[in-house]
Design a protein around this motif. Structure first.
Motif, short mmCIF file in Angstrom:
data_model
loop_
_atom_site.label_atom_id
_atom_site.label_comp_id
_atom_site.label_asym_id
_atom_site.label_seq_id
_atom_site.Cartn_x
_atom_site.Cartn_y
_atom_site.Cartn_z
N HIS A 1 8.87 12.93 -7.45
CA HIS A 1 8.65 14.38 -7.35
C HIS A 1 9.95 15.13 -7.09
O HIS A 1 10.20 16.19 -7.67
N LYS B 1 12.47 14.02 3.51
CA LYS B 1 11.07 13.77 3.14
C LYS B 1 10.69 12.31 3.40
O LYS B 1 9.61 12.01 3.94
N ALA C 1 7.95 10.80 6.14
CA ALA C 1 6.84 9.94 5.74
C ALA C 1 6.92 8.59 6.45
O ALA C 1 5.89 8.04 6.88
N ILE D 1 3.62 2.87 -3.81
CA ILE D 1 3.41 3.96 -4.76
C ILE D 1 3.58 5.33 -4.11
O ILE D 1 4.25 6.21 -4.68
N PRO D 2 3.00 5.60 -2.93
CA PRO D 2 3.21 6.91 -2.31
C PRO D 2 4.68 7.26 -2.12
O PRO D 2 5.09 8.40 -2.38
N PHE D 3 5.50 6.29 -1.69
CA PHE D 3 6.93 6.58 -1.50
C PHE D 3 7.64 6.76 -2.84
O PHE D 3 8.54 7.59 -2.96
N LEU E 1 6.30 8.04 -5.43
CA LEU E 1 5.91 9.37 -5.87
C LEU E 1 6.73 10.45 -5.18
O LEU E 1 7.04 11.49 -5.78
N ILE E 2 7.11 10.22 -3.92
CA ILE E 2 7.98 11.18 -3.22
C ILE E 2 9.33 11.28 -3.94
O ILE E 2 9.85 12.37 -4.19
N ALA F 1 0.81 -1.22 0.00
CA ALA F 1 0.00 0.00 0.00
C ALA F 1 0.85 1.27 0.00
O ALA F 1 0.47 2.28 -0.61
N ILE F 2 2.00 1.22 0.66
CA ILE F 2 2.83 2.43 0.75
C ILE F 2 3.86 2.52 -0.38
O ILE F 2 4.57 3.52 -0.48
N VAL G 1 4.17 6.70 8.96
CA VAL G 1 3.71 5.33 8.75
C VAL G 1 3.91 4.49 10.01
O VAL G 1 3.03 3.72 10.41
#
Length: 468
Positions: free
Chosen positions: A211, A442, A446, A203-205, A207-208, A200-201, A450
Motif C-alpha cells: 500500500h 506503520k 502494527a 500477508i497483512p504486513f 499489504l502494508i 498469519a501476519i 501484534v
C-alpha cells in the motif's frame, strides 16, 4: 558545502562496541543471577536472585584480543552454515534460474503497475522469509528501474518494491535460517515453533508495504511533478534495455528441487531434530543437484560456490565479532547486571508494554549491528532472561527481535545491502529516508499491536522451557 557525515564500517562499529563492553566491565557493577538448568540442559536465570560479586575482577586489553578468536570458535556452526548457503545460492544464480524467475514475473505483470508492485513485494518478502535472501536482489535493481521508467514511474518505486519486500520478509519471517532459527536456538525453544502466528501476519504486513509503495507510485503516475526523484539523474540514461533469460523446463526443475529441499528440511527439523550441521549438508546436496540439472561443469560449480562464499565472508566475520561483544560481557560478569538493569524498569509495567520495549531496543541496536545473525548473538542472551523476569514468553522475545531487525534494515545506513540497492538505482539516501520513514512507522505500530496481543494470548507459553 559542509562535510558530510561518514558512517563507519560495520566491523569498526562492532569492534568499537567490544571496546565499550570492555570499558563497561571496569565501571559497571559485577553481579549475577542464580541459574537453573532447563530440561534441554541450558542455563536459565532465576528471577529475584541477583546479587553483586564479592570481589571485582578486571578484564585486560589482552582479554579483548583473545575474545575475538574465542567468539569465532563459539559461533563456528552458524558461520559455516551461512557460508555454505551463500555458496549454494551462487550456484543457483549461475544456472540463470533466479534471473529467469524474476524475468517471467516482470513479463507477466510488467504492464500492470499495481499487480507488479504487489507481486514483487510479495515474492521478495517470501524469499527473504524462507531462505534469507537479501543481497541476491541487487542484480534485479536495474531491471525494475527500467521497467518503472517504461511505465512512467521512477527509480524510487523500483527501490521501494525491493526493499519493502526484503525488510518485511525478514521482519515477519516464517523460518529464515539466519534469524528465526538462530534466535530460537539461543532462546532455547524448538526451532520453527510458533510458525502459525508468523504465517498469519505475513500477508497483512506485505499489504502494508504494498500500500505504501503503490500509493506513492499512483501519485507519480498521475502527476510526475510529485516524484521525489526530480532533478536526480537516472542510472539508465543512454543504456539499452536490460534483458533476462526465459523460464524454461530446466529452470522449472531446479525450482521444484528447491521446494523439495525445503520440505525435507522441515521434515528433518520436525521429526529428526536436525539443526545447522544437517541443514548445511542438505544445502550441499541441493547444490550438487543444481549443478547436475543446470549442466554446470565441476570447475564452474566450484568457482561459483567459492564466489558465493566470498560474498558472505563479511557477514561471517560480523557474526563472529558480534558474538565477541556478548562474550566480553559474560567474562566481565556484567551481562546479568545489564539484564537486571533492563528488567527493573520493565518490571514496573505490564508484560505487554515490556514486549514493545524490547522492540524499541532491538530497533535501536540494529543501527549498530545490521547483521541479523550477529544481532541475535548480541541481543538474545539479554532479551531472553529479561523476558523471563518480566513475564514475556521467549517466543515473543524472538518475535520482537525479528521485527526490530527486519524493519529497521530498510532504513539504517549501516545496512550494506540497502546502500548497494540505492547506489545501483541512483537514489540518494536522504530521499530514500523521507520515503521510507513513514513506512517504518506503520510497520512498527502494527508490530507493537501484534506483540501486545501475543503476550495477552500467551503466545509461546507452550514451548517455554521448564526448570528442573
Amino acid at each position: 558545502m559542509g562535510r558530510q557525515m561518514k558512517v563507519p564500517h560495520t566491523l569498526v562499529l562492532l569492534l568499537g562496541m567490544m571496546v565499550v563492553a570492555l570499558l563497561a566491565t571496569w565501571v559497571v557493577p559485577q553481579g549475577f543471577f542464580e541459574t537453573s538448568i532447563t530440561d534441554s540442559g541450558r542455563k536459565m536465570v532465576v528471577a529475584g536472585t541477583y546479587q553483586l560479586v564479592e570481589q571485582k575482577e578486571y578484564l585486560t586489553p589482552w582479554d579483548l584480543l583473545t575474545a575475538i578468536p574465542k567468539a569465532f570458535a563459539q559461533a563456528q556452526d552458524v558461520i559455516f552454515f551461512v557460508l555454505i548457503v551463500g555458496g549454494v545460492l551462487s550456484i543457483a544464480r549461475a544456472t540463470g534460474t533466479v534471473d529467469a524467475l524474476i524475468g517471467r514475473l516482470l513479463e507477466k505483470h510488467g504492464t500492470k503497475p499495481q499487480r507488479l508492485i504487489f507481486m514483487v513485494v510479495f515474492c521478495f518478502a517470501l524469499a527473504s522469509s524462507t531462505i534469507g535472501t537479501a543481497g541476491e536482489y541487487i542484480p534485479f535493481v536495474l531491471i525494475l528501474v527500467a521497467l518503472c521508467k517504461a511505465m512512467k514511474l521512477d527509480a524510487m518505486t523500483a527501490v521501494g518494491m525491493i526493499v519493502a519486500g526484503y525488510g518485511i520478509g525478514y521482519g515477519v519471517s516464517a523460518f529464515n535460517p539466519f534469524t528465526v532459527l538462530i534466535a530460537q536456538q539461543i532462546a532455547d525453544i524448538p526451532v520453527y515453533s510458533g510458525i502459525e502466528l508468523r504465517l498469519a501476519i505475513f500477508i497483512p504486513f506485505v499489504l502494508i508495504g504494498f500500500h505504501h509503495v503503490w500509493s506513492y507510485a499512483k501519485k507519480v503516475s498521475q502527476d510526475p511533478s510529485k516524484s521525489m526523484m526530480i532533478g536526480v539523474p537516472c542510472p539508465l540514461e543512454g543504456q539499452a534495455k536490460p534483458s533476462y533469460p526465459k523460464l524454461n523446463k530446466r529452470h522449472q526443475t531446479i525450482l521444484f528441487s528447491f521446494i523439495i529441499t525445503l520440505c525435507v528440511a522441515v521434515w528433518g527439523i520436525a521429526t529428526k531434530g536436525w539443526y545447522l550441521y544437517e541443514l548445511g549438508g542438505l544445502f550441499v546436496a541441493w547444490g550438487v543437484v543444481i549443478a547436475i540439472l543446470g549442466k554446470l561443469s565441476a570447475d564452474e560449480t566450484a568457482e561459483r560456490f567459492i564466489e558465493g562464499v566470498s560474498e558472505l565472508v563479511t557477514t561471517a566475520v560480523l557474526i563472529g565479532v558480534a558474538r565477541g561483544i556478548a562474550l566480553i560481557l559474560e567474562d566481565g560478569q556484567i551481562l546479568h547486571t545489564l539484564v537486571y538493569g533492563m528488567s527493573s524498569p520493565l518490571s514496573h509495567v505490564a508484560a505487554e508494554i515490556s514486549a514493545v520495549g524490547m522492540l524499541v531496543i532491538q530497533t535501536f541496536l540494529n543501527t549498530f549491528i545490521p547483521s541479523g545473525s550477529g544481532q541475535a548473538y548480541v541481543t538474545m542472551p539479554l532479551m531472553v532472561p529479561v523476558g523471563d523476569l518480566v513475564g514475556v514468553p521467549r517466543q515473543v522475545a524472538v518475535l520482537a527481535y525479528q521485527f526490530g531487525d527486519g524493519f529497521s534494515n530498510m532504513i539504517i545506513p549501516t545496512n550494506a545491502v540497502l546502500m548497494g540497492i540505492l547506489g545501483m538505482a541512483g537514489v540518494p539516501y536522504t530521499h530514500w529516508f523521507r520515503f521510507c520513514l513513514p513506512l517504518i512507522g506503520k510497520l512498527l505500530l502494527a508490530a507493537s499491536i501484534v506483540l501486545v496481543l501475543a503476550v495477552s494470548f500467551g503466545y509461546g507459553l507452550d514451548v517455554q522451557p521448564i526448570i528442573e
